[in-house]
Write a protein that holds these residues in place. Structure first.
Motif, PDB file in Angstrom:
ATOM      1  N   ASP A  24      -0.100   0.123  12.279  1.00 25.93           N
ATOM      2  CA  ASP A  24       1.283   0.088  13.060  1.00 25.93           C
ATOM      3  C   ASP A  24       2.145   0.978  12.002  1.00 25.93           C
ATOM      4  O   ASP A  24       2.357   0.272  10.813  1.00 25.93           O
ATOM      5  N   LEU A  25       3.052   1.960  12.206  1.00 26.31           N
ATOM      6  CA  LEU A  25       3.755   3.007  12.007  1.00 26.31           C
ATOM      7  C   LEU A  25       5.650   2.291  12.189  1.00 26.31           C
ATOM      8  O   LEU A  25       5.371   2.214  13.620  1.00 26.31           O
ATOM      9  N   ALA A  26       5.970   2.438  11.378  1.00 29.05           N
ATOM     10  CA  ALA A  26       7.503   2.233  11.663  1.00 29.05           C
ATOM     11  C   ALA A  26       7.892   3.730  12.028  1.00 29.05           C
ATOM     12  O   ALA A  26       7.601   4.940  11.402  1.00 29.05           O
ATOM     13  N   LEU A  27       8.612   3.871  12.977  1.00 26.88           N
ATOM     14  CA  LEU A  27       9.657   5.269  12.877  1.00 26.88           C
ATOM     15  C   LEU A  27       9.923   6.019  11.911  1.00 26.88           C
ATOM     16  O   LEU A  27       9.876   6.646  11.819  1.00 26.88           O
ATOM     17  N   THR A  28      10.169   5.177  10.568  1.00 27.04           N
ATOM     18  CA  THR A  28      10.830   5.412   9.747  1.00 27.04           C
ATOM     19  C   THR A  28       9.972   6.337   8.937  1.00 27.04           C
ATOM     20  O   THR A  28      10.037   7.578   7.630  1.00 27.04           O
ATOM     21  N   THR A  29       8.639   5.612   9.022  1.00 30.02           N
ATOM     22  CA  THR A  29       7.193   5.713   8.009  1.00 30.02           C
ATOM     23  C   THR A  29       7.229   7.450   8.992  1.00 30.02           C
ATOM     24  O   THR A  29       6.563   8.421   8.742  1.00 30.02           O
ATOM     25  N   ILE A  30       7.104   7.312  10.215  1.00 29.16           N
ATOM     26  CA  ILE A  30       7.071   8.930  11.109  1.00 29.16           C
ATOM     27  C   ILE A  30       7.943   9.922  10.963  1.00 29.16           C
ATOM     28  O   ILE A  30       7.604  11.430  10.051  1.00 29.16           O
ATOM     29  N   VAL A  31       8.609   9.627  10.219  1.00 30.28           N
ATOM     30  CA  VAL A  31       9.344  10.453   9.878  1.00 30.28           C
ATOM     31  C   VAL A  31       9.744  10.858   8.205  1.00 30.28           C
ATOM     32  O   VAL A  31       9.484  11.996   8.431  1.00 30.28           O
ATOM     33  N   SER A  32       8.894   9.880   7.971  1.00 26.89           N
ATOM     34  CA  SER A  32       8.497  10.183   6.578  1.00 26.89           C
ATOM     35  C   SER A  32       7.292  11.395   6.262  1.00 26.89           C
ATOM     36  O   SER A  32       7.322  11.929   5.542  1.00 26.89           O
ATOM     37  N   GLU A  72       5.998  19.033   6.740  1.00 25.64           N
ATOM     38  CA  GLU A  72       7.673  19.792   6.854  1.00 25.64           C
ATOM     39  C   GLU A  72       7.189  20.136   8.805  1.00 25.64           C
ATOM     40  O   GLU A  72       7.289  21.514   8.679  1.00 25.64           O
ATOM     41  N   VAL A  73       6.906  19.643   8.862  1.00 26.32           N
ATOM     42  CA  VAL A  73       6.817  19.627  10.941  1.00 26.32           C
ATOM     43  C   VAL A  73       7.975  18.388  11.483  1.00 26.32           C
ATOM     44  O   VAL A  73       8.805  17.771  10.831  1.00 26.32           O
ATOM     45  N   GLU A  74       8.455  18.330  12.774  1.00 30.74           N
ATOM     46  CA  GLU A  74       9.256  17.377  13.938  1.00 30.74           C
ATOM     47  C   GLU A  74       8.188  16.559  14.193  1.00 30.74           C
ATOM     48  O   GLU A  74       7.441  16.088  13.948  1.00 30.74           O
ATOM     49  N   PRO A  75       9.185  14.677  13.479  1.00 28.02           N
ATOM     50  CA  PRO A  75       8.881  14.165  14.386  1.00 28.02           C
ATOM     51  C   PRO A  75       7.429  13.882  15.062  1.00 28.02           C
ATOM     52  O   PRO A  75       6.639  13.936  15.020  1.00 28.02           O
ATOM     53  N   SER A  76       8.022  14.987  16.162  1.00 25.46           N
ATOM     54  CA  SER A  76       8.237  14.809  17.190  1.00 25.46           C
ATOM     55  C   SER A  76       6.310  15.373  17.645  1.00 25.46           C
ATOM     56  O   SER A  76       5.530  15.216  18.417  1.00 25.46           O
ATOM     57  N   LYS A  77       5.523  16.525  16.780  1.00 23.26           N
ATOM     58  CA  LYS A  77       5.065  16.767  16.112  1.00 23.26           C
ATOM     59  C   LYS A  77       3.627  15.997  15.818  1.00 23.26           C
ATOM     60  O   LYS A  77       2.686  16.056  16.398  1.00 23.26           O
ATOM     61  N   LEU A  78       3.898  14.422  15.523  1.00 25.16           N
ATOM     62  CA  LEU A  78       2.904  13.813  14.967  1.00 25.16           C
ATOM     63  C   LEU A  78       2.520  12.721  15.852  1.00 25.16           C
ATOM     64  O   LEU A  78       1.446  12.316  15.979  1.00 25.16           O
ATOM     65  N   LEU A  79       3.666  12.897  17.314  1.00 19.79           N
ATOM     66  CA  LEU A  79       2.794  11.663  17.968  1.00 19.79           C
ATOM     67  C   LEU A  79       3.147  12.572  19.467  1.00 19.79           C
ATOM     68  O   LEU A  79       2.438  11.928  20.478  1.00 19.79           O
ATOM     69  N   LYS A 130      -4.683  22.900  -1.458  1.00 15.92           N
ATOM     70  CA  LYS A 130      -5.689  22.015  -0.754  1.00 15.92           C
ATOM     71  C   LYS A 130      -5.409  20.789  -0.399  1.00 15.92           C
ATOM     72  O   LYS A 130      -4.087  19.972  -0.270  1.00 15.92           O
ATOM     73  N   PRO A 131      -5.139  20.812   1.030  1.00 18.76           N
ATOM     74  CA  PRO A 131      -5.068  19.127   1.731  1.00 18.76           C
ATOM     75  C   PRO A 131      -5.106  18.109   0.499  1.00 18.76           C
ATOM     76  O   PRO A 131      -6.110  17.670   0.527  1.00 18.76           O
ATOM     77  N   SER A 132      -4.287  17.657   0.679  1.00 23.15           N
ATOM     78  CA  SER A 132      -4.412  16.043  -0.093  1.00 23.15           C
ATOM     79  C   SER A 132      -3.605  14.863   0.271  1.00 23.15           C
ATOM     80  O   SER A 132      -2.183  15.026   0.174  1.00 23.15           O
ATOM     81  N   LEU A 133      -4.419  13.904   0.481  1.00 20.38           N
ATOM     82  CA  LEU A 133      -2.772  12.921   1.236  1.00 20.38           C
ATOM     83  C   LEU A 133      -2.285  12.381   0.093  1.00 20.38           C
ATOM     84  O   LEU A 133      -1.106  11.923   0.123  1.00 20.38           O
ATOM     85  N   ARG A 134      -2.676  12.397  -1.277  1.00 25.60           N
ATOM     86  CA  ARG A 134      -1.390  11.962  -2.768  1.00 25.60           C
ATOM     87  C   ARG A 134      -0.578  12.418  -2.908  1.00 25.60           C
ATOM     88  O   ARG A 134       0.710  12.262  -2.493  1.00 25.60           O
ATOM     89  N   GLN A 135      -0.836  13.897  -2.069  1.00 30.95           N
ATOM     90  CA  GLN A 135       0.133  15.068  -2.688  1.00 30.95           C
ATOM     91  C   GLN A 135       1.268  14.394  -0.822  1.00 30.95           C
ATOM     92  O   GLN A 135       2.548  14.598  -1.006  1.00 30.95           O
ATOM     93  N   LEU A 136       0.385  14.501   0.249  1.00 31.06           N
ATOM     94  CA  LEU A 136       1.776  14.692   1.607  1.00 31.06           C
ATOM     95  C   LEU A 136       2.712  13.248   1.012  1.00 31.06           C
ATOM     96  O   LEU A 136       3.698  12.772   1.572  1.00 31.06           O
ATOM     97  N   SER A 137       1.582  12.551  -0.305  1.00 35.56           N
ATOM     98  CA  SER A 137       2.537  10.508   0.160  1.00 35.56           C
ATOM     99  C   SER A 137       3.631  10.946  -1.024  1.00 35.56           C
ATOM    100  O   SER A 137       4.573  10.176  -0.899  1.00 35.56           O
ATOM    101  N   VAL A 138       3.677  12.342  -2.089  1.00 35.49           N
ATOM    102  CA  VAL A 138       4.402  12.196  -3.328  1.00 35.49           C
ATOM    103  C   VAL A 138       5.698  13.121  -1.853  1.00 35.49           C
ATOM    104  O   VAL A 138       6.907  12.552  -2.481  1.00 35.49           O
ATOM    105  N   ARG A 139       5.243  13.967  -0.975  1.00 32.09           N
ATOM    106  CA  ARG A 139       6.175  14.737  -0.107  1.00 32.09           C
ATOM    107  C   ARG A 139       7.283  13.609   0.608  1.00 32.09           C
ATOM    108  O   ARG A 139       8.427  13.889   0.711  1.00 32.09           O
ATOM    109  N   ALA A 140       5.880  12.335   0.898  1.00 35.67           N
ATOM    110  CA  ALA A 140       6.926  11.683   2.722  1.00 35.67           C
ATOM    111  C   ALA A 140       7.422  10.705   1.738  1.00 35.67           C
ATOM    112  O   ALA A 140       7.972   9.772   2.745  1.00 35.67           O
TER     113      ALA A 140
END
Length: 78
Positions: free
Chosen positions: A55-63, A69-76, A29-39
């Motif tokens: 506004d995000l920092a680069l390190t936050t995008i990488v986290s 489990e994707v490349e940072p570029s996928k987020l952009l 189940k998609p979960s922001l809480r679980q994402l926060s733990v994994r990140a």
């Protein structure tokens, strides 16, 4: 709405889409809480990001990318 606010909202929506894809791929189940733990980020920060309030920092995008489990570029790609 100015372009900065629109960009943050678009990023937040894209993050939620990638989270849903992560859930489908991993049969969880998609979960922001679980994402926060994994990140390794605070849940409240991930929640604000998903709502386009941060506004995000680069390190936050990488986290976040590591948590999804994707490349940072996928987020952009929104």
């Amino acid at each position: 709405m100015d372009w900065k606010e629109e960009t943050k909202l678009n990023f937040g929506n894209h993050l939620l889409k990638l989270l849903a894809e992560y859930g489908e791929k991993n049969k969880v189940k998609p979960s922001l809480r679980q994402l926060s733990v994994r990140a390794d980020l605070e849940y409240s920060q991930v929640q604000r990001i998903s709502k386009g309030q941060v506004d995000l920092a680069l390190t936050t995008i990488v986290s976040l990318a590591q948590g999804l489990e994707v490349e940072p570029s996928k987020l952009l790609e929104f």
